[in-house]
Design a protein around this motif. Sequence first.
Motif, PDB file in Angstrom:
ATOM      1  N   TRP A 187       0.815  -1.216   0.000  1.00  0.00           N
ATOM      2  CA  TRP A 187       0.000   0.000   0.000  1.00  0.00           C
ATOM      3  C   TRP A 187       0.849   1.267   0.000  1.00  0.00           C
ATOM      4  O   TRP A 187       0.441   2.306   0.519  1.00  0.00           O
ATOM      5  CB  TRP A 187      -0.954  -0.007   1.195  1.00  0.00           C
ATOM      6  N   ALA A 188       2.023   1.188  -0.561  1.00  0.00           N
ATOM      7  CA  ALA A 188       2.851   2.386  -0.701  1.00  0.00           C
ATOM      8  C   ALA A 188       2.188   3.372  -1.666  1.00  0.00           C
ATOM      9  O   ALA A 188       1.370   2.992  -2.509  1.00  0.00           O
ATOM     10  CB  ALA A 188       4.247   2.016  -1.197  1.00  0.00           C
ATOM     11  N   GLU A 189       2.545   4.625  -1.524  1.00  0.00           N
ATOM     12  CA  GLU A 189       2.096   5.663  -2.457  1.00  0.00           C
ATOM     13  C   GLU A 189       3.325   6.364  -3.007  1.00  0.00           C
ATOM     14  O   GLU A 189       4.351   6.459  -2.336  1.00  0.00           O
ATOM     15  CB  GLU A 189       1.178   6.666  -1.753  1.00  0.00           C
ATOM     16  N   GLU A 190       3.223   6.822  -4.233  1.00  0.00           N
ATOM     17  CA  GLU A 190       4.379   7.468  -4.856  1.00  0.00           C
ATOM     18  C   GLU A 190       3.982   8.765  -5.531  1.00  0.00           C
ATOM     19  O   GLU A 190       2.848   8.930  -5.986  1.00  0.00           O
ATOM     20  CB  GLU A 190       5.023   6.534  -5.877  1.00  0.00           C
ATOM     21  N   PRO A 246       5.536  11.241  -8.549  1.00  0.00           N
ATOM     22  CA  PRO A 246       6.582  11.423  -9.558  1.00  0.00           C
ATOM     23  C   PRO A 246       7.305  12.760  -9.364  1.00  0.00           C
ATOM     24  O   PRO A 246       6.687  13.779  -9.055  1.00  0.00           O
ATOM     25  CB  PRO A 246       5.814  11.407 -10.885  1.00  0.00           C
ATOM     26  N   LEU A 247       8.605  12.730  -9.523  1.00  0.00           N
ATOM     27  CA  LEU A 247       9.426  13.932  -9.468  1.00  0.00           C
ATOM     28  C   LEU A 247      10.001  14.190 -10.857  1.00  0.00           C
ATOM     29  O   LEU A 247       9.762  13.425 -11.790  1.00  0.00           O
ATOM     30  CB  LEU A 247      10.558  13.729  -8.447  1.00  0.00           C
ATOM     31  N   ASP A 248      10.752  15.277 -10.999  1.00  0.00           N
ATOM     32  CA  ASP A 248      11.396  15.540 -12.288  1.00  0.00           C
ATOM     33  C   ASP A 248      12.253  14.350 -12.701  1.00  0.00           C
ATOM     34  O   ASP A 248      12.289  13.956 -13.868  1.00  0.00           O
ATOM     35  CB  ASP A 248      12.257  16.806 -12.206  1.00  0.00           C
ATOM     36  N   THR A 249      12.958  13.788 -11.725  1.00  0.00           N
ATOM     37  CA  THR A 249      13.697  12.545 -11.938  1.00  0.00           C
ATOM     38  C   THR A 249      13.390  11.621 -10.766  1.00  0.00           C
ATOM     39  O   THR A 249      13.627  11.961  -9.608  1.00  0.00           O
ATOM     40  CB  THR A 249      15.218  12.782 -12.010  1.00  0.00           C
ATOM     41  N   GLY A 250      12.830  10.468 -11.061  1.00  0.00           N
ATOM     42  CA  GLY A 250      12.553   9.504 -10.009  1.00  0.00           C
ATOM     43  C   GLY A 250      11.210   9.698  -9.334  1.00  0.00           C
ATOM     44  O   GLY A 250      10.301  10.342  -9.869  1.00  0.00           O
ATOM     45  N   TYR A 251      11.106   9.162  -8.115  1.00  0.00           N
ATOM     46  CA  TYR A 251       9.847   9.146  -7.388  1.00  0.00           C
ATOM     47  C   TYR A 251      10.103   9.362  -5.900  1.00  0.00           C
ATOM     48  O   TYR A 251      11.159   9.006  -5.371  1.00  0.00           O
ATOM     49  CB  TYR A 251       9.129   7.803  -7.561  1.00  0.00           C
ATOM     50  N   ASN A 252       9.088   9.914  -5.230  1.00  0.00           N
ATOM     51  CA  ASN A 252       9.095   9.997  -3.774  1.00  0.00           C
ATOM     52  C   ASN A 252       8.036   9.027  -3.262  1.00  0.00           C
ATOM     53  O   ASN A 252       6.896   9.019  -3.741  1.00  0.00           O
ATOM     54  CB  ASN A 252       8.779  11.418  -3.308  1.00  0.00           C
ATOM     55  N   PHE A 253       8.404   8.187  -2.284  1.00  0.00           N
ATOM     56  CA  PHE A 253       7.507   7.141  -1.805  1.00  0.00           C
ATOM     57  C   PHE A 253       7.090   7.394  -0.353  1.00  0.00           C
ATOM     58  O   PHE A 253       7.878   7.867   0.461  1.00  0.00           O
ATOM     59  CB  PHE A 253       8.183   5.771  -1.887  1.00  0.00           C
ATOM     60  N   THR A 254       5.842   7.060  -0.061  1.00  0.00           N
ATOM     61  CA  THR A 254       5.331   7.055   1.309  1.00  0.00           C
ATOM     62  C   THR A 254       4.785   5.663   1.582  1.00  0.00           C
ATOM     63  O   THR A 254       3.996   5.135   0.785  1.00  0.00           O
ATOM     64  CB  THR A 254       4.210   8.100   1.484  1.00  0.00           C
ATOM     65  N   CYS A 255       5.195   5.067   2.697  1.00  0.00           N
ATOM     66  CA  CYS A 255       4.809   3.689   2.980  1.00  0.00           C
ATOM     67  C   CYS A 255       3.979   3.587   4.251  1.00  0.00           C
ATOM     68  O   CYS A 255       4.113   4.407   5.168  1.00  0.00           O
ATOM     69  CB  CYS A 255       6.052   2.808   3.093  1.00  0.00           C
ATOM     70  N   GLU A 290      10.192   1.244   5.915  1.00  0.00           N
ATOM     71  CA  GLU A 290       9.567   0.254   5.035  1.00  0.00           C
ATOM     72  C   GLU A 290       9.846   0.587   3.572  1.00  0.00           C
ATOM     73  O   GLU A 290      10.127  -0.319   2.764  1.00  0.00           O
ATOM     74  CB  GLU A 290       8.064   0.190   5.271  1.00  0.00           C
ATOM     75  N   CYS A 291       9.770   1.849   3.215  1.00  0.00           N
ATOM     76  CA  CYS A 291      10.093   2.230   1.834  1.00  0.00           C
ATOM     77  C   CYS A 291      11.527   1.833   1.497  1.00  0.00           C
ATOM     78  O   CYS A 291      11.806   1.292   0.418  1.00  0.00           O
ATOM     79  CB  CYS A 291       9.921   3.731   1.644  1.00  0.00           C
ATOM     80  N   THR A 292      12.434   2.091   2.435  1.00  0.00           N
ATOM     81  CA  THR A 292      13.827   1.709   2.221  1.00  0.00           C
ATOM     82  C   THR A 292      13.960   0.199   2.109  1.00  0.00           C
ATOM     83  O   THR A 292      14.654  -0.322   1.223  1.00  0.00           O
ATOM     84  CB  THR A 292      14.713   2.222   3.366  1.00  0.00           C
ATOM     85  N   GLY A 293      13.286  -0.526   3.010  1.00  0.00           N
ATOM     86  CA  GLY A 293      13.336  -1.983   2.974  1.00  0.00           C
ATOM     87  C   GLY A 293      12.777  -2.544   1.679  1.00  0.00           C
ATOM     88  O   GLY A 293      13.356  -3.467   1.080  1.00  0.00           O
ATOM     89  N   GLU A 323       8.211   0.172 -10.539  1.00  0.00           N
ATOM     90  CA  GLU A 323       7.767  -0.974 -11.343  1.00  0.00           C
ATOM     91  C   GLU A 323       7.096  -2.038 -10.482  1.00  0.00           C
ATOM     92  O   GLU A 323       6.140  -2.688 -10.926  1.00  0.00           O
ATOM     93  CB  GLU A 323       8.959  -1.564 -12.104  1.00  0.00           C
ATOM     94  N   ALA A 324       7.580  -2.193  -9.246  1.00  0.00           N
ATOM     95  CA  ALA A 324       6.921  -3.118  -8.320  1.00  0.00           C
ATOM     96  C   ALA A 324       5.494  -2.645  -8.027  1.00  0.00           C
ATOM     97  O   ALA A 324       4.558  -3.454  -7.939  1.00  0.00           O
ATOM     98  CB  ALA A 324       7.722  -3.231  -7.027  1.00  0.00           C
ATOM     99  N   GLY A 325       5.329  -1.326  -7.878  1.00  0.00           N
ATOM    100  CA  GLY A 325       4.002  -0.770  -7.644  1.00  0.00           C
ATOM    101  C   GLY A 325       3.072  -0.987  -8.822  1.00  0.00           C
ATOM    102  O   GLY A 325       1.892  -1.318  -8.646  1.00  0.00           O
ATOM    103  N   VAL A 326       3.594  -0.804 -10.011  1.00  0.00           N
ATOM    104  CA  VAL A 326       2.785  -1.041 -11.211  1.00  0.00           C
ATOM    105  C   VAL A 326       2.314  -2.496 -11.242  1.00  0.00           C
ATOM    106  O   VAL A 326       1.150  -2.792 -11.550  1.00  0.00           O
ATOM    107  CB  VAL A 326       3.601  -0.712 -12.480  1.00  0.00           C
ATOM    108  N   LYS A 327       3.215  -3.396 -10.907  1.00  0.00           N
ATOM    109  CA  LYS A 327       2.865  -4.816 -10.908  1.00  0.00           C
ATOM    110  C   LYS A 327       1.809  -5.121  -9.844  1.00  0.00           C
ATOM    111  O   LYS A 327       0.855  -5.872 -10.091  1.00  0.00           O
ATOM    112  CB  LYS A 327       4.115  -5.653 -10.667  1.00  0.00           C
ATOM    113  N   PHE A 328       1.971  -4.552  -8.652  1.00  0.00           N
ATOM    114  CA  PHE A 328       0.997  -4.784  -7.580  1.00  0.00           C
ATOM    115  C   PHE A 328      -0.378  -4.272  -7.976  1.00  0.00           C
ATOM    116  O   PHE A 328      -1.386  -4.965  -7.803  1.00  0.00           O
ATOM    117  CB  PHE A 328       1.473  -4.115  -6.296  1.00  0.00           C
ATOM    118  N   HIS A 329      -0.430  -3.061  -8.531  1.00  0.00           N
ATOM    119  CA  HIS A 329      -1.723  -2.461  -8.865  1.00  0.00           C
ATOM    120  C   HIS A 329      -2.345  -3.060 -10.117  1.00  0.00           C
ATOM    121  O   HIS A 329      -3.518  -2.788 -10.416  1.00  0.00           O
ATOM    122  CB  HIS A 329      -1.570  -0.947  -8.992  1.00  0.00           C
TER     123      HIS A 329
END
Length: 246
Positions: A78-81, A83-92, A98-101, A171-177
């Motif tokens: 159930w993480a949320e992300e 999008p940034l100019d480069t990459g993503y910011n995640f909230t877990c 947990e995001c780091t793990g 990509e893991a999030g895309v797969k989960f959703h």
Amino acid sequence: MNAKSAVQTVIAIFLVSSLLWPVVKYISNKYSGIEPVKVSLYDESYCPACRQFVKDQLGPAWRDLHDIMQVEVVAYGWAEETPLDTGYNFTCQHGPDECTGNMILECAKEHISRQGVFIKLTVCFMSEESEPLPPPFVVARKCAHKVGAKQEWPAIKRCATSLEGEQLLHEAGVKFHSLKDPEPTWVPWILINGKQNDKAEEDLKSVVCSTYQGQPPAICPSILAKEDLPSTTLSPNDLNNQSSVV
């Protein structure tokens, strides 16, 4: 040949046959075209129910049945992300660690080519019980050295602190959703050969043994014989322990 020699010969044949049978069975299964049971685990690295499943179910099942299993682990839940100019910011759901793990596990999957080593690292990482839990990188480094991934650890660490790791977690999030029919309502969410399976959370070994279509490992009959015994494992619907949609 006297009686004593005959007995010794029979004993020798029995011992050799006993030693060779597992090898013959493995080769037979491998080259018969029978597919291993595919276990897909969608989880979160700090979810209590996920950690319990990995420690109590996935680890022992892999130890005893790895010859007939193919395991996929997707650490996102159930993480949320954002999008940034480069990459993503995640909230877990269970905080920044947990995001780091999750990212460490996705990077480990990317950089460890040996499935068994990756599974052992995952089990080690999610079985850590120190109070309080050490930082994710401390646990992951210890586990990498313990399970034989010392050589891969520098690449895993670089990945988990870079855009590469952010992309892998995305990509893991895309797969989960993308999971449908049914959509996940809790984690750990477990698929057996592509189909969601409640029982696998309570008794993964018996599910793998009963699903496999080839000659089962010698341990399977004793595992299946225990199926009717009362289980003390928490039900998949026990929302007090699982991580559900919030």
